[in-house]
Design a protein around this motif. Structure first.
Motif, PDB file in Angstrom:
ATOM      1  N   GLU A  12       0.996  -1.288  -0.107  1.00  0.00           N
ATOM      2  CA  GLU A  12       0.181   0.261   0.020  1.00  0.00           C
ATOM      3  C   GLU A  12       0.842   1.259   0.022  1.00  0.00           C
ATOM      4  O   GLU A  12       2.058   1.141   0.392  1.00  0.00           O
ATOM      5  CB  GLU A  12      -0.875   0.088   1.357  1.00  0.00           C
ATOM      6  N   GLN A  13       0.338   2.474  -0.237  1.00  0.00           N
ATOM      7  CA  GLN A  13       0.971   3.643  -0.140  1.00  0.00           C
ATOM      8  C   GLN A  13       0.271   4.585   0.477  1.00  0.00           C
ATOM      9  O   GLN A  13      -1.069   4.829   0.371  1.00  0.00           O
ATOM     10  CB  GLN A  13       0.859   4.152  -1.921  1.00  0.00           C
ATOM     11  N   VAL A  14       0.776   5.225   1.416  1.00  0.00           N
ATOM     12  CA  VAL A  14       0.321   5.970   2.413  1.00  0.00           C
ATOM     13  C   VAL A  14       0.626   7.582   2.210  1.00  0.00           C
ATOM     14  O   VAL A  14       2.060   7.891   2.122  1.00  0.00           O
ATOM     15  CB  VAL A  14       0.572   5.659   3.869  1.00  0.00           C
ATOM     16  N   VAL A  15      -0.021   8.383   2.121  1.00  0.00           N
ATOM     17  CA  VAL A  15       0.296   9.634   1.879  1.00  0.00           C
ATOM     18  C   VAL A  15       0.156  10.657   3.247  1.00  0.00           C
ATOM     19  O   VAL A  15      -0.764  10.406   3.763  1.00  0.00           O
ATOM     20  CB  VAL A  15      -0.519  10.591   0.708  1.00  0.00           C
ATOM     21  N   LEU A  16       1.258  11.080   3.880  1.00  0.00           N
ATOM     22  CA  LEU A  16       1.413  11.829   4.803  1.00  0.00           C
ATOM     23  C   LEU A  16       1.447  13.304   4.571  1.00  0.00           C
ATOM     24  O   LEU A  16       2.488  13.602   3.990  1.00  0.00           O
ATOM     25  CB  LEU A  16       2.419  11.419   5.889  1.00  0.00           C
ATOM     26  N   ALA A  17       0.259  13.798   4.888  1.00  0.00           N
ATOM     27  CA  ALA A  17       0.375  15.611   4.424  1.00  0.00           C
ATOM     28  C   ALA A  17       0.119  16.230   5.515  1.00  0.00           C
ATOM     29  O   ALA A  17      -0.498  16.045   6.310  1.00  0.00           O
ATOM     30  CB  ALA A  17      -0.885  15.485   3.252  1.00  0.00           C
ATOM     31  N   GLY A  18       0.412  17.652   5.269  1.00  0.00           N
ATOM     32  CA  GLY A  18       0.523  18.558   6.355  1.00  0.00           C
ATOM     33  C   GLY A  18       1.076  19.883   5.875  1.00  0.00           C
ATOM     34  O   GLY A  18       1.972  20.185   4.961  1.00  0.00           O
ATOM     35  N   ALA A  19       0.485  21.162   6.680  1.00  0.00           N
ATOM     36  CA  ALA A  19       1.209  22.311   6.023  1.00  0.00           C
ATOM     37  C   ALA A  19       2.569  22.367   6.773  1.00  0.00           C
ATOM     38  O   ALA A  19       3.131  21.593   7.530  1.00  0.00           O
ATOM     39  CB  ALA A  19       0.384  23.493   6.754  1.00  0.00           C
ATOM     40  N   SER A  20       3.423  23.294   6.274  1.00  0.00           N
ATOM     41  CA  SER A  20       5.010  23.517   6.642  1.00  0.00           C
ATOM     42  C   SER A  20       4.670  23.887   8.463  1.00  0.00           C
ATOM     43  O   SER A  20       3.822  24.322   8.995  1.00  0.00           O
ATOM     44  CB  SER A  20       5.200  24.911   6.427  1.00  0.00           C
ATOM     45  N   SER A  21       5.567  23.257   9.109  1.00  0.00           N
ATOM     46  CA  SER A  21       5.903  23.328  10.540  1.00  0.00           C
ATOM     47  C   SER A  21       4.788  22.421  11.295  1.00  0.00           C
ATOM     48  O   SER A  21       4.640  22.534  12.487  1.00  0.00           O
ATOM     49  CB  SER A  21       5.748  24.756  10.920  1.00  0.00           C
ATOM     50  N   MET A  22       4.218  21.703  10.711  1.00  0.00           N
ATOM     51  CA  MET A  22       3.223  20.785  11.523  1.00  0.00           C
ATOM     52  C   MET A  22       3.647  19.586  11.927  1.00  0.00           C
ATOM     53  O   MET A  22       3.316  18.813  12.673  1.00  0.00           O
ATOM     54  CB  MET A  22       2.026  20.302  10.324  1.00  0.00           C
TER      55      MET A  22
ATOM     56  N   LYS B 241      13.783   5.518  -7.904  1.00  0.00           N
ATOM     57  CA  LYS B 241      13.369   4.151  -8.120  1.00  0.00           C
ATOM     58  C   LYS B 241      14.452   3.232  -8.204  1.00  0.00           C
ATOM     59  O   LYS B 241      14.628   2.056  -7.578  1.00  0.00           O
ATOM     60  CB  LYS B 241      12.715   3.935  -9.397  1.00  0.00           C
ATOM     61  N   ALA B 242      15.734   3.702  -8.995  1.00  0.00           N
ATOM     62  CA  ALA B 242      16.972   2.874  -9.362  1.00  0.00           C
ATOM     63  C   ALA B 242      17.535   2.595  -7.661  1.00  0.00           C
ATOM     64  O   ALA B 242      17.958   1.436  -7.625  1.00  0.00           O
ATOM     65  CB  ALA B 242      17.851   3.524 -10.402  1.00  0.00           C
ATOM     66  N   ASP B 243      17.586   3.678  -6.980  1.00  0.00           N
ATOM     67  CA  ASP B 243      18.235   3.236  -5.837  1.00  0.00           C
ATOM     68  C   ASP B 243      17.464   2.605  -4.845  1.00  0.00           C
ATOM     69  O   ASP B 243      17.896   1.642  -4.193  1.00  0.00           O
ATOM     70  CB  ASP B 243      18.269   4.950  -4.977  1.00  0.00           C
ATOM     71  N   ILE B 244      16.093   2.598  -4.922  1.00  0.00           N
ATOM     72  CA  ILE B 244      15.040   1.709  -3.883  1.00  0.00           C
ATOM     73  C   ILE B 244      15.546   0.241  -4.468  1.00  0.00           C
ATOM     74  O   ILE B 244      15.720  -0.563  -3.690  1.00  0.00           O
ATOM     75  CB  ILE B 244      13.921   2.007  -4.066  1.00  0.00           C
TER      76      ILE B 244
ATOM     77  N   THR C  12       5.625   5.511  -7.597  1.00  0.00           N
ATOM     78  CA  THR C  12       5.768   4.938  -6.272  1.00  0.00           C
ATOM     79  C   THR C  12       4.752   3.824  -5.938  1.00  0.00           C
ATOM     80  O   THR C  12       5.208   3.150  -5.008  1.00  0.00           O
ATOM     81  CB  THR C  12       5.905   5.980  -5.137  1.00  0.00           C
ATOM     82  N   LYS C  13       3.537   3.848  -6.368  1.00  0.00           N
ATOM     83  CA  LYS C  13       2.624   2.956  -5.871  1.00  0.00           C
ATOM     84  C   LYS C  13       3.161   1.718  -6.542  1.00  0.00           C
ATOM     85  O   LYS C  13       2.803   0.504  -5.826  1.00  0.00           O
ATOM     86  CB  LYS C  13       1.095   3.416  -6.472  1.00  0.00           C
TER      87      LYS C  13
END
Length: 297
Positions: free
Chosen positions: A72-82, A169-172, A214-215
């Motif tokens: 699965e792919q999780v997006v962790l989002a937030g404004a700056s300084s959160m 991707k290549a590094d992963i 990335t997914k």
């Protein structure tokens, strides 16, 4: 002589025939049969783990999300300084401490800066004290113990020196050949660019290409991709600062390619900016009540 176009057409047909023959002889069908999938699910159910997931390390988050689910792919989002980077670092470190190989890709800070964060977290020494080089004797012992503990963990800290998706991707995959990761953190999505060889109509299309890629990595390696993401400026202009899906910066395909979206929000950060003057006694009392409520949420 024979017509060149006819000759070319015949050669193409001949090559196709050979390729089809090779495919029929050597290429096995992709995927498993429904019977194999059913038996796999039955075994997982009997073992008490119908979902192949690892714990996040935070009980409330595990309860809400079922943990980091395989592929699965999780997006962790937030404004700056959160606190996105702080939270993501805690999650990656927790996974590694529990024996799950993890990789943290950062463009936000150097490898050493991120390592010192991990050291401060494990040693429980204040980060500022550590970075100033002013720890007490007992703190220094804990710092050295933390360094030894971290260096033995299945954890990679990776500086994204070339912030293109193909390079990432290549590094992963190169690291996966040595030790397949169970959790991959990328800090953060908007700092990446697409494939220089491809043209995208706009930035949203480019980010869509990256997030879908990335997914694909998550599904191919059977890991969880934790992609940090900025929010659009619309949040700052609203009275209600709590984020929502439409606030994902250059969203659209980001939320489409995410299996889960987590938002980081600290209401006290915004309240602190509205602190009244000390001589505004009535306003100060109301403000302190609001701060208290926000801190308890």
């Amino acid at each position: 002589g024979p017509d060149p176009i006819w000759v070319a057409s015949e050669l193409v047909q001949l090559c196709r025939g050979h390729l089809d023959a090779v495919a029929e002889e050597h290429v096995a069908p992709r995927g498993r049969s429904i019977e194999e999938i059913a038996e796999s699910c039955r075994r997982s159910l009997a073992e008490g783990h119908p979902i192949d997931a690892i714990p996040c390390g935070l009980k409330d988050l595990d309860r809400l999300s079922a943990g980091f689910v395989k592929a699965e792919q999780v997006v962790l989002a937030g404004a700056s300084s959160m606190g996105k980077t702080a939270l993501a670092g805690t999650l990656a470190l927790s996974a590694a401490l529990n024996g799950y190989p993890s990789a943290y890709y950062t463009r936000e800070m150097t490898e050493e800066q991120l390592f010192w964060r991990f050291v401060a977290q494990i040693s429980r020494v204040d980060l500022e004290t550590l970075l100033r080089g002013e720890p007490e004797v007992d703190e220094m012992q804990r710092i050295h113990a933390a360094i030894d503990q971290i260096r033995a963990l299945p954890l990679d800290i990776c500086d994204i020196s070339n912030p293109t998706y193909p390079s990432l991707k290549a590094d992963i995959y190169e690291r996966a050949a040595r030790r397949k990761p169970r959790l991959v953190v990328v800090d953060y999505l908007q700092l990446l660019t697409g494939d220089p060889a491809r043209r995208h109509a706009n930035r949203a299309g480019e980010l869509g290409y990256i997030i879908n890629g990335t997914k694909g990595i998550a599904m191919d390696l059977g890991c969880t991709m934790l992609m940090l993401s900025q929010l659009s400026r619309a949040v700052a202009s609203r009275d209600d600062k709590r984020p929502q899906l439409s606030d994902l910066r250059d969203s659209g395909e980001i939320e489409q390619a995410a299996d889960q979206v987590w938002f980081v929000h600290r209401e006290e950060y915004y309240l602190d900016r509205r602190r009244p003057r000390d001589d505004q006694v009535g306003l100060m009392a109301d403000w302190e009540v609001e701060i208290g409520r926000a801190s308890c949420r």
